[in-house]
Design a protein around this motif. Sequence first.
Motif: not given
Length: 341
Positions: A5, A32-33, A101, A104, A108
């Motif tokens: 993270y 969301s992150y 998102r 996130e 990713r």
Amino acid sequence: MKNEYPLVSIIVPVYNAELFLPYCLSSILTQSYSNLEVILVDDGSTDSSPSFCDKIACTDNRIIVIHQKNRGIASAQNTGLNTAHGDYIAFVDNDDILDRRNIELLLRALLETGASMSKARWQQFGLSQLEEIKEKASIGVKAAAKYTILKNPLYLYQTVFCKSLRVIGNTLNFATEAKYFNEANWCRLYKREIWDKIRFPEGQYAQDTAIASNLYEIMPTVVDIETCLYYWLQRPDSVTHKMKSSSFYHDHVVAARRNMEICFNQRITPARSYYTLMGNLQHEKKAAKTDEEIQQYNRDEIIAQSLTSSLSPMNRLLCETLRQIRYFEKTVYDHKIKNMR
């Protein structure tokens, strides 16, 4: 062990955005992150934006607020870059809205592919749609669509930019939309090292265009996500929508020149920068009124002639054909998008 993270620094240049900043920051702080560093650079705002930044910073320890004299967006972005501690860097305009998102999914994609930069799609919206977009963005996209890993982003930036040709390419399953790069730094997530030796040129317009080729030149791969993660507010009073000064067009000519010189060194046909160069040169000619502005235009015209003479006849024909296609598209775009309410 690699950090699962990592810290993401989000840089937000702030200037007289009191009406829109709450929407923008809400979309950032509810991502969301959550391992974020949010750097708000107040660039000498004269409205309530500075006090709003200070107040909201008291509610969330992830926020860093920097107040500076008004020096322009490039200076604010550079201040943010010089302050950032994150392993990854994102930029957000102070009147735009992020999908919940956004970070996130962009992160990713980088972690899974090892690309230098991830990018996604965006949607323009008008002032009357603020509440609607805020609600839509707060829900977040359901799932990440497919990734497309792209090599040689500088070549793609210079050659894939006409909307009509992108639509045709997508129809023929060439994933042409994924290959589209523009100069904007928002709706992207960068590895920090990409910015180690690059900063925005201060004191001029077109700061993002000026460094576009520098950025894309050093990226081995970029990953595109086929989903909308960013909402771009169309404001009639924004700089890009209303600015028509000779210096505005001159700075775009200078930016195009920088990009073309890099392309020549890399043996890449600079079709997009040719379009930027020729279009802004025409506008500069019309806008030049004073003796100084006319002399500057004359110098720019000589530079443009020198640059275009370096193109082979075939490449010149290609550049001019794409320019005409894009010019028609921009006429439609300006009428439809820039007049959104």
